[in-house]
Design a protein around this motif. Structure first.
Motif, PDB file in Angstrom:
ATOM      1  N   LEU A   8      62.286  58.545  52.364  1.00 30.42           N
ATOM      2  CA  LEU A   8      63.264  57.501  52.102  1.00 30.42           C
ATOM      3  C   LEU A   8      62.762  56.703  50.898  1.00 30.42           C
ATOM      4  O   LEU A   8      61.892  55.835  51.022  1.00 30.42           O
ATOM      5  CB  LEU A   8      63.407  56.614  53.337  1.00 30.42           C
ATOM      6  N   HIS A   9      63.273  57.026  49.715  1.00 33.23           N
ATOM      7  CA  HIS A   9      62.662  56.505  48.493  1.00 33.23           C
ATOM      8  C   HIS A   9      62.911  55.022  48.279  1.00 33.23           C
ATOM      9  O   HIS A   9      62.340  54.426  47.352  1.00 33.23           O
ATOM     10  CB  HIS A   9      63.132  57.308  47.280  1.00 33.23           C
ATOM     11  N   THR A  10      63.730  54.398  49.103  1.00 34.26           N
ATOM     12  CA  THR A  10      63.894  52.944  49.056  1.00 34.26           C
ATOM     13  C   THR A  10      63.020  52.256  50.095  1.00 34.26           C
ATOM     14  O   THR A  10      63.184  51.067  50.360  1.00 34.26           O
ATOM     15  CB  THR A  10      65.370  52.576  49.288  1.00 34.26           C
ATOM     16  N   ALA A  11      62.084  53.005  50.687  1.00 36.04           N
ATOM     17  CA  ALA A  11      61.171  52.435  51.688  1.00 36.04           C
ATOM     18  C   ALA A  11      59.783  53.048  51.509  1.00 36.04           C
ATOM     19  O   ALA A  11      59.259  53.732  52.379  1.00 36.04           O
ATOM     20  CB  ALA A  11      61.696  52.681  53.095  1.00 36.04           C
ATOM     21  N   ILE A  12      59.192  52.799  50.333  1.00 36.28           N
ATOM     22  CA  ILE A  12      57.837  53.265  50.047  1.00 36.28           C
ATOM     23  C   ILE A  12      56.931  52.043  49.971  1.00 36.28           C
ATOM     24  O   ILE A  12      57.193  51.107  49.203  1.00 36.28           O
ATOM     25  CB  ILE A  12      57.789  54.076  48.742  1.00 36.28           C
ATOM     26  N   TYR A  13      55.869  52.052  50.756  1.00 39.69           N
ATOM     27  CA  TYR A  13      54.976  50.898  50.881  1.00 39.69           C
ATOM     28  C   TYR A  13      53.545  51.321  50.573  1.00 39.69           C
ATOM     29  O   TYR A  13      53.167  52.479  50.765  1.00 39.69           O
ATOM     30  CB  TYR A  13      55.058  50.322  52.300  1.00 39.69           C
ATOM     31  N   VAL A  14      52.738  50.359  50.115  1.00 41.57           N
ATOM     32  CA  VAL A  14      51.348  50.642  49.756  1.00 41.57           C
ATOM     33  C   VAL A  14      50.440  49.638  50.445  1.00 41.57           C
ATOM     34  O   VAL A  14      50.729  48.437  50.474  1.00 41.57           O
ATOM     35  CB  VAL A  14      51.136  50.563  48.228  1.00 41.57           C
ATOM     36  N   THR A  15      49.341  50.143  50.994  1.00 44.84           N
ATOM     37  CA  THR A  15      48.307  49.280  51.544  1.00 44.84           C
ATOM     38  C   THR A  15      46.965  49.760  51.039  1.00 44.84           C
ATOM     39  O   THR A  15      46.793  50.936  50.713  1.00 44.84           O
ATOM     40  CB  THR A  15      48.328  49.282  53.090  1.00 44.84           C
ATOM     41  N   GLY A  16      46.011  48.844  50.927  1.00 41.84           N
ATOM     42  CA  GLY A  16      44.696  49.236  50.444  1.00 41.84           C
ATOM     43  C   GLY A  16      43.642  48.241  50.870  1.00 41.84           C
ATOM     44  O   GLY A  16      43.923  47.051  51.047  1.00 41.84           O
ATOM     45  N   PHE A  17      42.419  48.745  51.039  1.00 43.37           N
ATOM     46  CA  PHE A  17      41.296  47.909  51.465  1.00 43.37           C
ATOM     47  C   PHE A  17      40.301  47.757  50.317  1.00 43.37           C
ATOM     48  O   PHE A  17      39.914  48.732  49.672  1.00 43.37           O
ATOM     49  CB  PHE A  17      40.614  48.529  52.684  1.00 43.37           C
ATOM     50  N   SER A  18      39.892  46.515  50.030  1.00 46.47           N
ATOM     51  CA  SER A  18      38.869  46.206  49.037  1.00 46.47           C
ATOM     52  C   SER A  18      39.299  46.738  47.663  1.00 46.47           C
ATOM     53  O   SER A  18      40.306  46.286  47.116  1.00 46.47           O
ATOM     54  CB  SER A  18      37.525  46.773  49.495  1.00 46.47           C
ATOM     55  N   ASN A  19      38.563  47.676  47.075  1.00 51.09           N
ATOM     56  CA  ASN A  19      38.980  48.273  45.803  1.00 51.09           C
ATOM     57  C   ASN A  19      40.399  48.837  45.930  1.00 51.09           C
ATOM     58  O   ASN A  19      41.190  48.782  44.982  1.00 51.09           O
ATOM     59  CB  ASN A  19      37.981  49.372  45.419  1.00 51.09           C
ATOM     60  N   GLY A  20      40.735  49.361  47.104  1.00 50.35           N
ATOM     61  CA  GLY A  20      42.091  49.834  47.357  1.00 50.35           C
ATOM     62  C   GLY A  20      43.111  48.708  47.364  1.00 50.35           C
ATOM     63  O   GLY A  20      44.273  48.886  46.993  1.00 50.35           O
ATOM     64  N   GLY A  21      42.679  47.511  47.805  1.00 48.19           N
ATOM     65  CA  GLY A  21      43.555  46.341  47.752  1.00 48.19           C
ATOM     66  C   GLY A  21      43.828  45.918  46.318  1.00 48.19           C
ATOM     67  O   GLY A  21      44.962  45.585  45.951  1.00 48.19           O
ATOM     68  N   PHE A  22      42.775  45.914  45.498  1.00 51.09           N
ATOM     69  CA  PHE A  22      42.959  45.630  44.074  1.00 51.09           C
ATOM     70  C   PHE A  22      43.905  46.652  43.443  1.00 51.09           C
ATOM     71  O   PHE A  22      44.781  46.303  42.654  1.00 51.09           O
ATOM     72  CB  PHE A  22      41.605  45.679  43.351  1.00 51.09           C
ATOM     73  N   MET A  23      43.727  47.935  43.816  1.00 53.23           N
ATOM     74  CA  MET A  23      44.566  48.987  43.252  1.00 53.23           C
ATOM     75  C   MET A  23      46.011  48.842  43.705  1.00 53.23           C
ATOM     76  O   MET A  23      46.944  49.072  42.927  1.00 53.23           O
ATOM     77  CB  MET A  23      44.017  50.362  43.673  1.00 53.23           C
ATOM     78  N   THR A  24      46.208  48.437  44.951  1.00 54.86           N
ATOM     79  CA  THR A  24      47.552  48.194  45.467  1.00 54.86           C
ATOM     80  C   THR A  24      48.277  47.171  44.611  1.00 54.86           C
ATOM     81  O   THR A  24      49.427  47.369  44.196  1.00 54.86           O
ATOM     82  CB  THR A  24      47.482  47.696  46.924  1.00 54.86           C
ATOM     83  N   MET A  25      47.588  46.069  44.321  1.00 51.70           N
ATOM     84  CA  MET A  25      48.222  45.008  43.546  1.00 51.70           C
ATOM     85  C   MET A  25      48.309  45.350  42.063  1.00 51.70           C
ATOM     86  O   MET A  25      49.171  44.834  41.352  1.00 51.70           O
ATOM     87  CB  MET A  25      47.474  43.688  43.751  1.00 51.70           C
ATOM     88  N   GLU A  26      47.427  46.239  41.591  1.00 51.92           N
ATOM     89  CA  GLU A  26      47.536  46.699  40.211  1.00 51.92           C
ATOM     90  C   GLU A  26      48.819  47.505  40.015  1.00 51.92           C
ATOM     91  O   GLU A  26      49.460  47.440  38.962  1.00 51.92           O
ATOM     92  CB  GLU A  26      46.307  47.534  39.841  1.00 51.92           C
ATOM     93  N   LEU A  27      49.206  48.276  41.034  1.00 48.33           N
ATOM     94  CA  LEU A  27      50.460  49.028  40.965  1.00 48.33           C
ATOM     95  C   LEU A  27      51.648  48.085  40.786  1.00 48.33           C
ATOM     96  O   LEU A  27      52.556  48.343  39.991  1.00 48.33           O
ATOM     97  CB  LEU A  27      50.639  49.867  42.228  1.00 48.33           C
TER      98      LEU A  27
END
Length: 372
Positions: free
Chosen positions: A106-125
């Motif tokens: 469902l391309h109108t329901a794509i979500y991202v989560t990340g921990f630590s460096n992954g959290g920074f990467m999530t917000m970089e997106l």
């Protein structure tokens, strides 16, 4: 759980995907997608294990890509990917586009989560204006230098500990006693604490100016004095859901293998996906009730996604160690220290990275058995 490869800019990268049997039986509708990003020193497989038991029950597909040498280039953080100046935004963007084309996402329901460096990467997106993101859930890592952020309302759920000393609650500053790990403080152009980051998203998501959450977020001392082990604040009358959850005495490395709020994160996104597509969330059964039955778990059939192109950006490498004598001495001392820590970890049976920056020479992988 299946392992796949994806090539980007000449590098063959790995990602893991989990689709439960419940989703496989849902032959008529499209399903939301959760992208889970690991920390510096972590692995895609470990990150996937945090969420796999939850996403299956809630009808999400799950992918977890592997960072370059266990790291992501999120500008200010971290490791080999940052030093090499890799285009990890382009990698994740291309990967998600391919998955959305090849599976009933469902391309109108794509979500991202990340921990630590992954959290920074999530917000970089988000900062880079990736067009397919519906919502994000950064954990113990966030990007406050928002770059070319599209300033578009985005479902936002942030988890952070007031006791975190590696990515500090008050921000990664250059001041003595308030710096963060992995040279994050030196690479940040400014210093913004978690409450101010939450205030930023309350503004972007058009939440009520007079709301309780906004008022409390302007008082950072309130979080340091809180007695509850967990406190969550949600914006009022927002265009999309906006929440900050502050943990009292949780240290950074505690979430490297298991995240106690994994179900809360996925259900937060599930409620949004259901409402956004015209359904009504049923909390007792954790299901989406659709007005028109037979169109899938989240009320929509699959359609071919047509995402806008990613805005261009010029990438830069992270600053190297200084090449004067003191710089080389510092570099050598750091290498010796890491080797010594690795040897100690191996001797005493270390099975996971300390604070999720890989100082252990080998990580023991636990077998995963889906519960459904």
């Amino acid at each position: 759980v299946t392992e796949h490869e994806f090539s980007h800019q000449g590098l063959v990268r790995t990602y893991f995907m989990y689709v439960s049997s419940l989703i496989c039986q849902n032959t008529t509708g499209a399903v939301p997608l959760l992208v889970a990003l690991h920390c510096y020193g972590g692995t895609a497989e470990n990150e996937l294990m945090k969420f796999a038991p939850v996403v299956g029950r809630l009808g999400f597909a799950l992918i977890s890509p592997e960072g370059y040498r266990r790291s992501w280039n999120a500008r200010v953080c971290c490791g080999p990917a940052s030093k090499r100046g890799l285009d990890d935004v382009g990698f994740i963007d291309g990967l998600v586009r391919q998955v959305a084309l090849n599976f009933s996402i469902l391309h109108t329901a794509i979500y991202v989560t990340g921990f630590s460096n992954g959290g920074f990467m999530t917000m970089e997106l988000v900062s880079r204006g990736v067009p397919w993101i519906r919502g994000v859930a950064p954990t113990a890592g966030y990007q406050y230098d928002h770059g070319v952020s599209r300033q578009t309302p985005t479902v936002f759920l942030m988890h952070h500990s007031a006791a975190d000393t590696f990515v500090r609650f008050g921000g990664c500053c250059n001041d003595r006693g308030s710096d963060c790990c992995c040279d994050i403080s030196e690479r940040s152009s400014k210093c913004v604490g978690v409450p101010d980051e939450f205030l930023y998203w309350l503004e972007v998501n058009q939440c009520a100016a007079s709301g309780v959450a906004r008022r409390l977020a302007k008082q950072p001392a309130f979080f340091q004095a809180m007695e509850e082990p967990l406190l969550c604040l949600s914006g009022e009358n927002c265009s999309v859901a906006t929440t900050l959850c502050v943990h009292k005495n949780v240290y950074h490395k505690a979430w490297s293998r298991k995240f106690v709020a994994a179900r809360d994160v996925v259900e937060y996104f599930a409620v949004d996906a259901c409402a956004f597509h015209g359904g009504r969330w049923q909390p007792l059964s954790s299901t989406c009730e659709c007005r028109i039955p037979g169109r899938g778990m989240y009320c929509r059939e699959y359609t071919v996604p047509r995402f806008p192109e990613l805005p261009p950006v010029t990438l830069t490498r992270a600053k190297p160690f200084p090449k004067n004598a003191s710089g080389w001495l510092l570099h050598g001392a750091l290498v010796v220290t890491l080797l010594a820590l690795g040897a100690l970890g191996w001797k005493f049976g270390c099975q996971s990275p300390s604070y999720c920056v890989g100082v252990c020479p080998k990580e023991v992988k636990k077998p995963f058995s889906p519960t459904e």
